[in-house]
Design a protein around this motif. Structure first.
Motif, PDB file in Angstrom:
ATOM      1  N   PRO A 178       1.880   4.544  -1.625  1.00  0.00           N
ATOM      2  CA  PRO A 178       1.826   5.981  -1.032  1.00  0.00           C
ATOM      3  C   PRO A 178       3.142   6.958  -1.871  1.00  0.00           C
ATOM      4  O   PRO A 178       4.137   6.685  -1.809  1.00  0.00           O
ATOM      5  N   LEU A 179       2.299   7.674  -2.169  1.00  0.00           N
ATOM      6  CA  LEU A 179       3.812   9.007  -2.895  1.00  0.00           C
ATOM      7  C   LEU A 179       4.958   9.324  -1.447  1.00  0.00           C
ATOM      8  O   LEU A 179       3.957   9.666  -0.801  1.00  0.00           O
ATOM      9  N   SER A 180       6.137   9.424  -2.403  1.00  0.00           N
ATOM     10  CA  SER A 180       7.189  10.274  -1.119  1.00  0.00           C
ATOM     11  C   SER A 180       6.460  11.518  -1.161  1.00  0.00           C
ATOM     12  O   SER A 180       5.933  12.418  -2.452  1.00  0.00           O
ATOM     13  N   PRO A 181       7.390  11.852  -0.372  1.00  0.00           N
ATOM     14  CA  PRO A 181       6.907  13.644  -0.210  1.00  0.00           C
ATOM     15  C   PRO A 181       7.921  14.448  -1.630  1.00  0.00           C
ATOM     16  O   PRO A 181       6.823  15.492  -1.414  1.00  0.00           O
ATOM     17  N   TRP A 182       8.297  13.959  -2.463  1.00  0.00           N
ATOM     18  CA  TRP A 182       8.836  14.453  -3.596  1.00  0.00           C
ATOM     19  C   TRP A 182       8.089  14.343  -4.287  1.00  0.00           C
ATOM     20  O   TRP A 182       7.606  15.877  -5.211  1.00  0.00           O
ATOM     21  N   LEU A 183       7.573  13.368  -4.463  1.00  0.00           N
ATOM     22  CA  LEU A 183       6.574  13.187  -5.379  1.00  0.00           C
ATOM     23  C   LEU A 183       4.902  13.945  -5.618  1.00  0.00           C
ATOM     24  O   LEU A 183       4.631  14.924  -6.525  1.00  0.00           O
ATOM     25  N   ARG A 184       5.212  14.043  -3.839  1.00  0.00           N
ATOM     26  CA  ARG A 184       3.553  14.692  -3.323  1.00  0.00           C
ATOM     27  C   ARG A 184       3.597  16.458  -3.590  1.00  0.00           C
ATOM     28  O   ARG A 184       2.909  17.078  -4.411  1.00  0.00           O
TER      29      ARG A 184
END
Length: 535
Positions: free
Chosen positions: A443-449
């Motif tokens: 799952p992507l981190s909020p930053w990567l998303r």
């Protein structure tokens, strides 16, 4: 003289309605960019020219939206064989029925049929306009502003079109190349050959692949193109007459040709095979594509393929600049990525030409000896067949990292397996769409998303796709948690395993930053992507 188009609403003008020009128009249309295609002829050129393509280019035809129509006119080939003068096999380069791109690795086709498929797609695409009988007479590059294109219609009337950009897909004798002040760089291969296209119902001895005859005295090429279509290419002595008796002698290894039998020569044409590349591919908003930018000997079947790669590489970048306000420097990456790639492929084709003929200098015998030795190295032919298309050169949109062992996927196409999407089976690109995409094993981190959202990227978790775990294995081999894919499906950057960010974000973020939201037409195109392609 008629002056057309307000600069604020100027289309992209494409000079030449061959396969490269029409493909570029269709790819721009998928991103909401209007184009005007100017072609000096009316109708299609009826005689065969290009006859082979690879799975990477079939993937481009998939992006255009014509892959199913192309499949109906294409014939899968088994690969390439090098034969000696007595037609004994020196080497075989096998090609799979389904490669990493999700299509047969080699397909044979009739170019007029491909052009018909593309023109029909163009006719049903409202963002594209084709004008036949329009001979371009002048192109005036003007920095980053509108480009003035002059043309004469078939009534002799003069017109001027103001274009947002110009794509010169006007062939080896390109007026566009002259307009930007480009010159040919000679890559030192020039030979005169005779190309013979035949239609026959006679039994022809064929292994259903391409055969290259490595005979310095009479090199040749043979391939089956369609159900009853075949092509031979021969290098004949200067001044040699070509009559029925010579034809019968040349094709005797493949077919018994008796007088009065069904053997129609559709085309017999002399060709000079050349290896050249333009020294510059861009001036301002004017670009060269296809044969206007590079000439490739036909020995590995990559001439048309290279032109379609040009269109795929350039169109998403141009659309992002024109429609979304991205940095003009993004357009610089077209030449910096495509020119080294095209040069590599041309050199491979020249090397194959030398393998067939030995060349025409004092080192010819040495090269033939080296070929005979090289093809006996275990695994070499498999490696050579796999690596016809190299990775793109490192740059701001190709962020390579130092690695020990393994194969770096950055700068290469991501694989395209069949996946489960919206309750049905489809090739991966049908799921990803036309914009950026992120394939991730976690799952992507909020930053990567946030980064993904800023690019308009679709994020796909690779687990549970029904692809047999191939994409997850691809990420593991790259030692990455996630991969960022460009709209042309080149792997642009990676998040290392356990990492928090893409390796090269500082390099590419400024080029891809946009100042405008996509138009409603662009959003419609990009949101209706899962076409009916089930299995």
């Amino acid at each position: 003289m008629t002056v057309e188009h307000n600069p604020a609403d100027a289309p992209v003008v494409i000079v030449g309605a061959g396969p490269v020009g029409v493909t570029a128009a269709l790819l721009l249309a998928r991103r909401g960019v209007r184009s005007l295609v100017l072609e000096r002829h009316h109708g299609l050129y009826p005689l065969p020219r290009a006859v082979a393509t690879d799975d990477e280019v079939r993937r481009i035809l998939q992006a255009v939206g014509v892959h199913e129509e192309f499949a109906a006119i294409a014939r899968t080939a088994r690969g390439l064989r090098l034969l000696d003068a007595r037609h004994r096999v020196l080497a075989e380069f096998p090609r799979a029925e389904q490669g990493a791109h999700g299509f047969p690795q080699t397909s044979m086709f009739d170019q007029p049929e491909l052009e018909r498929v593309l023109r029909e797609a163009l006719a049903r695409t409202p963002e594209c306009e084709l004008r036949g009988g329009a001979e371009v007479t002048g192109i005036a590059p003007d920095g980053a502003g509108p480009v003035e294109v002059s043309y004469r219609d078939d009534r002799g009337e003069e017109h001027v079109v103001r274009a947002a950009a110009v794509l010169g897909c006007d062939g080896a004798n390109s007026l566009t190349r002259d307009a930007i002040g480009a010159a040919w760089e000679d890559l030192h291969f020039e030979e005169s050959w005779t190309v013979i296209d035949v239609r026959t119902s006679l039994p022809v001895r064929s292994w259903e692949g391409v055969e290259q005859i490595c005979d310095p005295h009479r090199p040749g090429t043979f391939m089956r193109v369609g159900e009853d279509r075949y092509r031979w290419e021969f290098r004949l002595p200067d001044g040699a007459e070509f009559d029925q008796q010579r034809l019968r002698h040349l094709v005797a290894p493949w077919v018994d040709l008796a007088p009065g039998t069904d053997f129609e020569v559709v085309r017999k044409a002399p060709y000079t095979f050349r290896a050249r590349i333009a020294n510059r591919w861009r001036r301002g908003r004017v670009f060269l594509l296809g044969d206007a930018a590079h000439l490739t000997p036909p020995f590995i079947g990559q001439g048309l393929c290279a032109g379609l790669r040009d269109a795929y590489n350039l169109t998403w970048k141009l659309a992002r600049v024109l429609g979304r306000g991205a940095d003009e420097r993004l357009l610089d990456t077209y030449q910096s990525e495509r020119k080294p790639h095209a040069r590599h492929v041309i050199r491979l084709a020249v090397a194959m030409g030398w393998a067939m003929t030995g060349g025409q200098d004092g080192a010819a015998a040495l090269r033939r000896g080296a070929l005979n030795a090289a093809v006996r190295i275990p695994g070499l032919t498999d490696l050579a067949a796999r690596d016809i298309s190299p990775a793109l050169t490192a740059g701001p949109l190709v962020r390579r990292r130092f690695r020990v062992g393994g194969r770096d996927p950055v700068g290469r196409f991501c694989p395209q397996p069949w996946v489960s999407a919206e309750g049905r089976r489809a090739r991966l690109d049908e799921l990803l769409g036309d914009s950026f995409a992120v394939l991730t094993a976690v799952p992507l981190s909020p930053w990567l998303r946030t980064i993904a959202d800023s690019l308009g990227a679709r994020t796909v978790l690779v687990t549970g796709l029904g692809d047999g775990g191939s994409l997850a294995a691809w990420l593991r081999e790259a030692r990455a948690d996630a991969a960022l894919l460009r709209p042309d499906r080149i792997t642009m950057d990676l998040v290392p395993a356990g990492g928090r960010d893409f390796d090269g974000r500082a390099e590419w973020a400024s080029l891809l930053h946009t100042t405008r939201i996509p138009s409603s037409s662009q959003r419609t195109v990009e949101s209706s992507l899962l076409r009916s392609n089930t299995r």
